[in-house]
Scaffold this motif. Structure first.
Motif, PDB file in Angstrom:
ATOM      1  N   TYR A   1      77.415   6.820  49.028  1.00 30.73           N
ATOM      2  CA  TYR A   1      76.188   7.603  48.912  1.00 30.73           C
ATOM      3  C   TYR A   1      76.207   8.528  47.704  1.00 30.73           C
ATOM      4  O   TYR A   1      75.145   8.897  47.187  1.00 30.73           O
ATOM      5  N   LYS A   2      77.381   8.900  47.247  1.00 32.41           N
ATOM      6  CA  LYS A   2      77.465   9.625  45.979  1.00 32.41           C
ATOM      7  C   LYS A   2      76.915   8.757  44.853  1.00 32.41           C
ATOM      8  O   LYS A   2      76.181   9.220  43.975  1.00 32.41           O
ATOM      9  N   LYS A   3      77.288   7.471  44.891  1.00 25.01           N
ATOM     10  CA  LYS A   3      76.825   6.536  43.867  1.00 25.01           C
ATOM     11  C   LYS A   3      75.316   6.338  43.961  1.00 25.01           C
ATOM     12  O   LYS A   3      74.607   6.342  42.951  1.00 25.01           O
ATOM     13  N   ILE A   4      74.809   6.209  45.177  1.00 22.84           N
ATOM     14  CA  ILE A   4      73.363   6.038  45.364  1.00 22.84           C
ATOM     15  C   ILE A   4      72.605   7.256  44.854  1.00 22.84           C
ATOM     16  O   ILE A   4      71.601   7.142  44.135  1.00 22.84           O
ATOM     17  N   LEU A   5      73.103   8.435  45.197  1.00 25.87           N
ATOM     18  CA  LEU A   5      72.418   9.662  44.791  1.00 25.87           C
ATOM     19  C   LEU A   5      72.495   9.885  43.285  1.00 25.87           C
ATOM     20  O   LEU A   5      71.533  10.377  42.667  1.00 25.87           O
ATOM     21  N   SER A   6      73.610   9.514  42.682  1.00 22.08           N
ATOM     22  CA  SER A   6      73.753   9.710  41.235  1.00 22.08           C
ATOM     23  C   SER A   6      72.877   8.743  40.454  1.00 22.08           C
ATOM     24  O   SER A   6      72.377   9.074  39.377  1.00 22.08           O
ATOM     25  N   GLN A   7      72.676   7.545  41.006  1.00 17.95           N
ATOM     26  CA  GLN A   7      71.845   6.556  40.318  1.00 17.95           C
ATOM     27  C   GLN A   7      70.363   6.727  40.636  1.00 17.95           C
ATOM     28  O   GLN A   7      69.505   6.153  39.976  1.00 17.95           O
ATOM     29  N   LYS A   8      70.061   7.526  41.679  1.00 20.20           N
ATOM     30  CA  LYS A   8      68.668   7.764  42.099  1.00 20.20           C
ATOM     31  C   LYS A   8      67.945   6.445  42.350  1.00 20.20           C
ATOM     32  O   LYS A   8      66.834   6.223  41.879  1.00 20.20           O
ATOM     33  N   LEU A   9      68.605   5.558  43.101  1.00 18.83           N
ATOM     34  CA  LEU A   9      67.998   4.263  43.390  1.00 18.83           C
ATOM     35  C   LEU A   9      66.816   4.429  44.340  1.00 18.83           C
ATOM     36  O   LEU A   9      66.805   5.293  45.209  1.00 18.83           O
ATOM     37  N   ASN A  10      65.821   3.554  44.186  1.00 19.45           N
ATOM     38  CA  ASN A  10      64.647   3.522  45.059  1.00 19.45           C
ATOM     39  C   ASN A  10      63.962   4.880  45.149  1.00 19.45           C
ATOM     40  O   ASN A  10      63.485   5.284  46.203  1.00 19.45           O
ATOM     41  N   CYS A  11      63.945   5.599  44.063  1.00 21.82           N
ATOM     42  CA  CYS A  11      63.300   6.916  44.050  1.00 21.82           C
ATOM     43  C   CYS A  11      61.785   6.735  44.042  1.00 21.82           C
ATOM     44  O   CYS A  11      61.232   6.078  43.157  1.00 21.82           O
ATOM     45  N   VAL A  12      61.121   7.298  45.062  1.00 16.88           N
ATOM     46  CA  VAL A  12      59.681   7.134  45.213  1.00 16.88           C
ATOM     47  C   VAL A  12      59.025   8.505  45.291  1.00 16.88           C
ATOM     48  O   VAL A  12      59.528   9.405  45.951  1.00 16.88           O
ATOM     49  N   CYS A  13      57.917   8.652  44.626  1.00 21.02           N
ATOM     50  CA  CYS A  13      57.153   9.903  44.649  1.00 21.02           C
ATOM     51  C   CYS A  13      55.783   9.623  45.263  1.00 21.02           C
ATOM     52  O   CYS A  13      55.083   8.711  44.832  1.00 21.02           O
ATOM     53  N   VAL A  14      55.424  10.396  46.274  1.00 22.45           N
ATOM     54  CA  VAL A  14      54.121  10.255  46.917  1.00 22.45           C
ATOM     55  C   VAL A  14      53.101  11.095  46.152  1.00 22.45           C
ATOM     56  O   VAL A  14      53.328  12.278  45.892  1.00 22.45           O
ATOM     57  N   GLU A  15      51.988  10.477  45.787  1.00 23.97           N
ATOM     58  CA  GLU A  15      50.917  11.202  45.103  1.00 23.97           C
ATOM     59  C   GLU A  15      50.465  12.366  45.983  1.00 23.97           C
ATOM     60  O   GLU A  15      50.173  12.181  47.172  1.00 23.97           O
ATOM     61  N   HIS A  16      50.389  13.545  45.400  1.00 24.26           N
ATOM     62  CA  HIS A  16      50.057  14.716  46.197  1.00 24.26           C
ATOM     63  C   HIS A  16      48.631  14.606  46.743  1.00 24.26           C
ATOM     64  O   HIS A  16      47.714  14.188  46.036  1.00 24.26           O
ATOM     65  N   PRO A  17      48.424  14.959  48.027  1.00 24.68           N
ATOM     66  CA  PRO A  17      47.085  14.817  48.628  1.00 24.68           C
ATOM     67  C   PRO A  17      45.998  15.620  47.921  1.00 24.68           C
ATOM     68  O   PRO A  17      44.826  15.238  47.952  1.00 24.68           O
ATOM     69  N   SER A  18      46.355  16.735  47.284  1.00 28.93           N
ATOM     70  CA  SER A  18      45.339  17.508  46.557  1.00 28.93           C
ATOM     71  C   SER A  18      44.779  16.714  45.384  1.00 28.93           C
ATOM     72  O   SER A  18      43.585  16.812  45.059  1.00 28.93           O
ATOM     73  N   ILE A  19      45.627  15.906  44.752  1.00 27.52           N
ATOM     74  CA  ILE A  19      45.181  15.067  43.632  1.00 27.52           C
ATOM     75  C   ILE A  19      44.279  13.951  44.141  1.00 27.52           C
ATOM     76  O   ILE A  19      43.253  13.628  43.533  1.00 27.52           O
TER      77      ILE A  19
END
Length: 338
Positions: A293-311
């Motif tokens: 999990y250190k490796k996963i966190l350092s590589q930031k795999l599958n990083c997803v950002c949800v569009e903010h509802p205000s936008i």
């Protein structure tokens, strides 16, 4: 690379009041009250004759505020005969001028006045596409309406605005600024529903797994995930002063993008890291798991950002509301709203 999940907005409930002082039961003048009671009885009979009513609903029943309550076969609710007066608080300047003090009992600080909105209409624009089925009812009402402008002709008393994401949100990563109360409900898959605020307040948020609701209540199965952030607003407004609901949605805070990674252990690590620090959390798990999990966190795999509802609200609300506005104008045929 950060992928963004965009939201889709819909207006799920509209409650509007129609300016109709001749259908308000409470009046300071006894003769007007009696005349209005006759008007309401005539309207009651007209509704029974004109509208396709839902046979499974207790049509004609009384509510706390209105004398009669009806529901059409398409799920459109109509209430007529406002029973309660409007309670108005007198300004302090008036109290000082007339009583010399503001330290008075409540019966001196408030006055009761008649409500000018004797008809309430509520519906879901996604299920009841338009108000055409009650056009005959509104035409019957028209002789009793005053000649009014649109600003007071229609008043919105409640709007529910829903923003859907085809993705698994993580309710634990969602906060709401300025809301003192919050409530979490768990299911088989963890936290499935979050409430922010009080049901009696003007602003109330629901964040929940819409897929589960569709499956359990409507018996609809959909592929993939579907999560909803919903605003229930009881702010009173008319066509000329529509609130900026994107500011309400701006209270929502999406920690870590508000999304789930799809890996339950990774979500737990990230969640607990907010409180205890990432190093402490990683040190509490087995070495091999920690290294992975250190490796996963350092590589930031599958990083997803949800569009903010205000936008989402800023982009899509006006178009949705304009469709409802046009339908109201067309259904009232410019007789009530000019």
């Amino acid at each position: 690379m950060i992928n963004q999940i965009n939201g889709t907005l819909s207006i799920d409930r509209v409650s509007l009041l129609v300016f109709s002082p001749h259908y308000c039961l409470w009046q300071s003048n006894t003769n007007e009250s009696k005349q209005n009671e006759m008007n309401i009885k005539k309207m009651n009979q007209a509704i029974l004759n004109l509208l396709p009513l839902d046979d499974d609903f207790a049509n004609g029943s009384s509510t706390k505020v209105f004398l009669y309550h009806y529901r059409t076969k398409n799920g459109l609710d109509i209430q007529i005969g406002n029973k309660l007066p409007v309670v108005k608080k007198l300004p302090e300047s008036f109290l000082i001028e007339n009583f010399g003090t503001i330290d008075l009992p409540n019966d001196k600080k408030f006055i009761m006045d008649c409500s000018n909105y004797g008809i309430r209409i509520e519906y879901n624009p996604n299920k009841t596409k338009n108000l055409s089925e009650i056009s005959s009812f509104l035409s019957y009402c028209c002789p009793y309406f005053s000649s009014i402008e649109s600003d007071i002709g229609i008043k919105f008393s409640r709007v529910d605005i829903a923003i859907d994401y085809p993705f698994r949100l993580k309710p634990e990563f969602v906060l709401c600024s300025g809301m003192r109360k919050s409530c979490f409900f768990c299911g088989n898959s963890g936290i499935e529903t979050v409430y922010f605020g009080s049901r009696s307040s003007k602003t109330f948020f629901r964040i929940y797994n819409k897929k589960i609701e569709l499956s359990e209540i409507q018996q609809k199965e959909i592929e993939g995930d579907l999560w909803r952030i919903e605003l229930e607003s009881k702010k009173s407004f008319n066509f000329s002063n529509v609130p900026d609901f994107s500011k309400d949605f701006g209270k929502i805070i999406l920690l870590d993008g508000g999304s789930s990674s799809g890996d339950w252990l990774l979500d737990i690590i990230k969640q607990n890291a907010l409180s205890y620090g990432l190093t402490s959390v990683l040190n509490s798990i087995p070495l091999r798991t920690r290294q992975r999990y250190k490796k996963i966190l350092s590589q930031k795999l599958n990083c997803v950002c949800v569009e903010h509802p205000s936008i989402v609200c800023e982009r899509e609300f006006q178009n949705c509301f304009n469709k409802i506005k046009l339908d109201i104008f067309n259904s009232l045929k410019s007789k009530v709203v000019k």
